[in-house]
Design an enzyme around this catalytic site. Structure first.
Site, PDB file in Angstrom:
ATOM      1  N   GLY A 131      43.812  33.765  34.834  1.00 22.03           N
ATOM      2  CA  GLY A 131      43.076  34.748  34.057  1.00 22.03           C
ATOM      3  C   GLY A 131      43.763  36.101  34.078  1.00 22.03           C
ATOM      4  O   GLY A 131      44.591  36.383  34.953  1.00 22.03           O
ATOM      5  N   CYS A 132      43.401  36.964  33.140  1.00 25.31           N
ATOM      6  CA  CYS A 132      44.076  38.262  33.010  1.00 25.31           C
ATOM      7  C   CYS A 132      43.764  39.185  34.189  1.00 25.31           C
ATOM      8  O   CYS A 132      44.685  39.722  34.826  1.00 25.31           O
ATOM      9  CB  CYS A 132      43.721  38.909  31.680  1.00 25.31           C
ATOM     10  N   PHE A 133      42.476  39.389  34.498  1.00 26.60           N
ATOM     11  CA  PHE A 133      42.121  40.192  35.666  1.00 26.60           C
ATOM     12  C   PHE A 133      42.696  39.567  36.937  1.00 26.60           C
ATOM     13  O   PHE A 133      43.212  40.269  37.811  1.00 26.60           O
ATOM     14  CB  PHE A 133      40.598  40.294  35.808  1.00 26.60           C
ATOM     15  N   ALA A 134      42.592  38.252  37.046  1.00 24.20           N
ATOM     16  CA  ALA A 134      43.080  37.563  38.237  1.00 24.20           C
ATOM     17  C   ALA A 134      44.568  37.805  38.446  1.00 24.20           C
ATOM     18  O   ALA A 134      45.028  38.021  39.573  1.00 24.20           O
ATOM     19  CB  ALA A 134      42.793  36.068  38.131  1.00 24.20           C
ATOM     20  N   CYS A 136      46.436  40.412  37.375  1.00 23.72           N
ATOM     21  CA  CYS A 136      46.666  41.807  37.743  1.00 23.72           C
ATOM     22  C   CYS A 136      46.284  42.077  39.196  1.00 23.72           C
ATOM     23  O   CYS A 136      47.025  42.739  39.931  1.00 23.72           O
ATOM     24  CB  CYS A 136      45.876  42.711  36.799  1.00 23.72           C
TER      25      CYS A 136
END
Length: 322
Positions: A131-134, A136
């Site tokens: 995932g994107c947040f994950a 980062c």
């Protein structure tokens, strides 16, 4: 040439993936499947591709004609597809949904964060894109986990652009609401937290602390800017050395002495990390483009590894800068 197919071709991540693949020197797009847009030109949906792509969406699935299949589908749809279709044995799959990110004896998907699972990705047949947040947040923490330094709860605040909500309009994606506005959502219960914990525990088996994550909606289109706070008595110079050593062989993660900003990563597959020490508190600033390093760029990075290509092929992109 690597022959590629895409399922779920109408969203933001699919649009970015198409842009990357048509400019990738080793890849040819064979089909882009979208049942809701079958027969329409790709440029009817992804208008920025005028002059670059003359393909049309299709509802056909010639899986035997491709080498790699990308899923840019809604969460849950990849699993349904895998269970209801005969998948060619040699077909490589990269799933951008969250269906297979958590390890399970019920599937053979590798968690495709190259900075964590590079070797496994190189030999994988099925890869679950993080995932994107994950992405980062993990990139900001992996070196600490490697050195067994995550022994207390980690405080994370991260703001994402409007594209993170997907292409389907919603109450919080309208310009009149989102512009000049901010809001918190899914505080302490975001769906990416389990995959973050899974990766940290992979490096630090003793990790059992909390990731106290507060996500924010930003009024900009793309990018994630995250601040993470960890308590440690280790000197900043030693911590910087740990980070530089951990990412020494990774092409897309850079440790930066000066403070960083979002425009340095938007439209790239990079993650920039800046470190500061304030007493016993370590401040980690991590930023990425949510659609590239947080989604489609990382998917192409994984494809490069799976097909034994140099990892930066097709991903040397120009940052927006201004």
């Amino acid at each position: 040439m690597i022959k590629a197919g895409i399922i779920g071709g109408a969203g933001y991540t699919a649009g970015e993936l198409i842009r990357l693949l048509i400019n990738h020197p080793e890849t040819e797009i064979v089909f882009i499947n979208s049942t809701s847009n079958a027969g329409n030109k790709i440029t009817d949906v992804h208008e920025g591709l005028y002059g670059e792509c003359d393909l049309a969406f299709t509802d056909e699935l010639p899986l035997e004609d491709i080498d790699v299949l990308f899923f840019c589908t809604a969460h849950g749809d990849t699993k349904k597809f895998m269970e209801s279709h005969n998948i060619p044995e040699e077909l490589k799959i990269i799933d951008l949904s969250m269906d297979y990110r958590i390890a399970s004896p019920d599937h053979d998907f590798i968690y495709g964060l190259p900075e964590l699972n590079r070797r496994a990705t190189c030999t994988a047949k099925h890869v679950a894109n993080p995932g994107c947040f994950a992405t980062c947040i993990q990139l900001g923490l992996l070196p600490l986990a490697k050195h067994l330094m995550l022994n207390e709860d980690v405080m994370v605040n991260a703001i994402t652009g409007s594209t993170g909500a997907g292409v389907k309009p919603g109450a919080t994606s309208h310009f009149s609401w989102r512009n000049n506005n901010m809001s918190v959502y899914k505080a302490f219960e975001h769906q990416h937290v389990p995959e973050i914990k899974q990766s940290l525990k992979q490096l630090q088996n003793s990790f059992d602390a909390e990731i106290d994550f507060i996500p924010y909606r930003g009024d900009f289109p793309r990018g994630i800017f995250a601040t993470l706070v960890v308590k440690t008595k280790v000197a900043l110079e030693e911590i910087v050395r740990m980070y530089e050593e951990y990412y020494a062989k990774d092409s897309f993660v850079h440790i930066v002495d000066k403070n960083i900003d979002l425009k340095q990563v938007v439209n790239t597959n990079k993650c920039l990390i800046h470190l500061e020490k304030h007493g016993d508190k370590l401040l980690i600033i991590s930023c990425i483009d949510n659609l590239l390093k947080g989604a489609s760029g990382q998917a192409v990075h994984n494809m490069n590894l799976m097909f034994n290509l140099e990892e930066t092929v097709g991903l040397r992109l120009k940052p927006s800068a201004f």
